[in-house]
Design a protein around this motif. Structure first.
Motif, PDB file in Angstrom:
ATOM      1  N   PHE A 168       5.314  13.585   2.256  1.00  0.00           N
ATOM      2  CA  PHE A 168       5.126  12.544   3.174  1.00  0.00           C
ATOM      3  C   PHE A 168       3.949  11.810   2.962  1.00  0.00           C
ATOM      4  CE2 PHE A 168       7.995  16.161   5.150  1.00  0.00           C
ATOM      5  CZ  PHE A 168       8.811  15.296   5.471  1.00  0.00           C
ATOM      6  N   LEU A 169       2.654  12.101   2.495  1.00  0.00           N
ATOM      7  CA  LEU A 169       1.889  11.408   2.266  1.00  0.00           C
ATOM      8  C   LEU A 169       2.284  10.157   1.401  1.00  0.00           C
ATOM      9  CD1 LEU A 169      -1.110  10.933   2.558  1.00  0.00           C
ATOM     10  CD2 LEU A 169      -1.597  12.057   0.593  1.00  0.00           C
ATOM     11  N   ARG A 189       5.459   9.211   0.904  1.00  0.00           N
ATOM     12  CA  ARG A 189       6.209   8.349   1.755  1.00  0.00           C
ATOM     13  C   ARG A 189       5.781   7.413   2.520  1.00  0.00           C
ATOM     14  NH1 ARG A 189      11.090   7.164   1.207  1.00  0.00           N
ATOM     15  NH2 ARG A 189      11.524   7.201   3.363  1.00  0.00           N
ATOM     16  N   LYS A 190       4.490   7.923   2.907  1.00  0.00           N
ATOM     17  CA  LYS A 190       3.802   6.846   3.948  1.00  0.00           C
ATOM     18  C   LYS A 190       2.875   5.852   3.171  1.00  0.00           C
ATOM     19  CE  LYS A 190      -0.187   6.983   7.329  1.00  0.00           C
ATOM     20  NZ  LYS A 190      -0.962   7.957   8.216  1.00  0.00           N
ATOM     21  N   LYS A 191       2.500   6.096   1.979  1.00  0.00           N
ATOM     22  CA  LYS A 191       1.932   5.073   1.078  1.00  0.00           C
ATOM     23  C   LYS A 191       3.081   4.115   0.685  1.00  0.00           C
ATOM     24  CE  LYS A 191      -1.562   8.060  -0.887  1.00  0.00           C
ATOM     25  NZ  LYS A 191      -2.413   8.329  -2.195  1.00  0.00           N
ATOM     26  N   LYS A 241       5.602   3.076   2.698  1.00  0.00           N
ATOM     27  CA  LYS A 241       6.035   2.470   3.744  1.00  0.00           C
ATOM     28  C   LYS A 241       4.751   1.558   4.112  1.00  0.00           C
ATOM     29  CE  LYS A 241       6.967   2.967   8.641  1.00  0.00           C
ATOM     30  NZ  LYS A 241       7.468   3.962   9.709  1.00  0.00           N
ATOM     31  N   ASN A 242       3.335   1.729   3.662  1.00  0.00           N
ATOM     32  CA  ASN A 242       2.481   0.659   3.741  1.00  0.00           C
ATOM     33  C   ASN A 242       2.162  -0.324   2.660  1.00  0.00           C
ATOM     34  OD1 ASN A 242       1.686   2.055   6.071  1.00  0.00           O
ATOM     35  ND2 ASN A 242       0.389   3.318   5.507  1.00  0.00           N
TER      36      ASN A 242
END
Length: 362
Positions: free
Chosen positions: A14-15, A17-19, A21-22
């Motif tokens: 999930f980390l 995935r967040k990267k 997305k950013n």
């Protein structure tokens, strides 16, 4: 699997995935976005490990639940339904990560094979229930499955991958049209040749031995060889028409499937282009400071068109180079650029490359 290791895998996935997305791994000066693509493939590798770990945990819990339900309900339709649902969930959990990784790695091949996958799903799971329905209902059911798969494809892939794929959809449709014209003639030729060699046509001996026909009609057929030729002509024509109808239905279904896929991909690309347009206009209005993150968003959503606008603007270019100084983008010759362009656009090259990767991985 140790719970601590499993939690770390979940956290890392999930980390990452967040990267993504950013847009942490997305760089404007990375021409082919190789860094972003490599990182995304690594993330799907984490998802695959996570899915297999979840499968192990799920299977133990499911076995315990099954024995408990068997004690309560004994053998019943409710228990059978629960078993079926559990089996489907187990397969999705066990192979979901692997399937996601394959789909992401072999983009073009998967896009081409989706109509075939839709046909498999339809004939295995849907056709037994609606086989009695009119052809337009069955065709609509198949196309709905195809639409669902292309929507999933558009959801999974980032827009810069879809843009590369979109440039090949026209080639796929053109290749299908040309192939269909040639293939129809070839199949019809060999099918009629097969009918003639296997003695499917009426002969004088067949007319003499046939049952269920009056003697008068039999004698008329036997004594008039021209009538036998006419009957065979209509048999051949009917067989040819039936074959052509089947081929036309298959080709039409494939064509509609790829049109649906192209529309789905184009819709997502256009929505992202409008988003890039809005962001870029806001950048132009803001004369005080150029935000690098917004520049990346413009490039990500808008593609090469907005990358050129950014790199041709001196203030924006300065911000980009300040934030992306370590990327190595060597100048290449026109011939290499032409070869690279062909590789990006060629559907045949993409499929052969992905098949080679599958072979090497085995």
């Amino acid at each position: 699997m140790d719970r601590k290791v499993f939690k770390n895998k979940i956290r890392n996935y999930f980390l990452e995935r967040k990267k993504h997305k950013n847009l942490n791994y997305y760089y404007i000066t990375d021409d082919n976005k190789t860094i972003d693509l490599r990182k995304r493939k690594d993330t799907y590798g984490l998802f695959q490990d996570l899915a297999m770990g979840t499968f192990v945990i799920f299977i133990f819990n499911f076995i315990s639940l099954y024995y408990l339900l068997q004690y309560v309900f004994d053998t019943s339709s409710i228990l059978n339904l629960i078993m079926l649902i559990g089996f489907i969930v187990t397969i999705v959990i066990a192979y979901g990560g692997i399937l996601a990784g394959i789909v992401y790695k072999y983009t073009t091949t998967i896009y081409v094979l989706i109509p075939g996958l839709s046909a498999f799903i339809y004939f295995v799971f849907i056709e037994p229930f609606i086989g009695f329905a009119p052809i337009f209902i069955r065709l609509t059911s198949y196309l709905l499955i195809t639409l669902s798969l292309y929507l999933i494809l558009a959801f999974v892939f980032p827009v810069h991958v879809l843009r590369k794929l979109n440039s090949k959809t026209v080639l796929i449709s053109s290749f299908l049209t040309i192939s269909a014209t040639i293939l129809t003639q070839v199949i019809s030729f060999y099918f009629l040749k097969y009918l003639r060699t296997e003695n499917y046509f009426l002969t004088g001996n067949d007319a003499e031995t046939v049952t269920g026909v009056s003697d008068t009609l039999r004698n008329i057929i036997v004594e008039n060889t021209e009538l036998i030729d006419i009957i065979n002509y209509f048999i051949e024509r009917e067989a040819s028409n039936q074959l052509t109808s089947i081929i036309s239905l298959v080709i039409t279904t494939l064509t509609i499937s790829y049109i649906i896929g192209g529309l789905v991909i184009n819709r997502k690309i256009e929505k992202n282009r409008l988003k890039a347009k809005s962001l870029f206009r806001e950048l132009l209005k803001n004369t005080f400071k150029v935000d690098y993150q917004i520049l990346k968003q413009c490039s990500f959503y808008g593609g090469e068109e907005y990358e050129n606008l950014i790199l041709n603007n001196s203030s924006m270019l300065e911000v980009v180079m300040d934030n992306e100084p370590d990327l190595n983008n060597p100048r290449i010759s026109r011939m290499k650029r032409l070869i690279a362009w062909y590789k990006r656009k060629s559907i045949l090259y993409s499929i052969l490359k992905e098949l080679k990767q599958i072979r090497d991985s085995n």
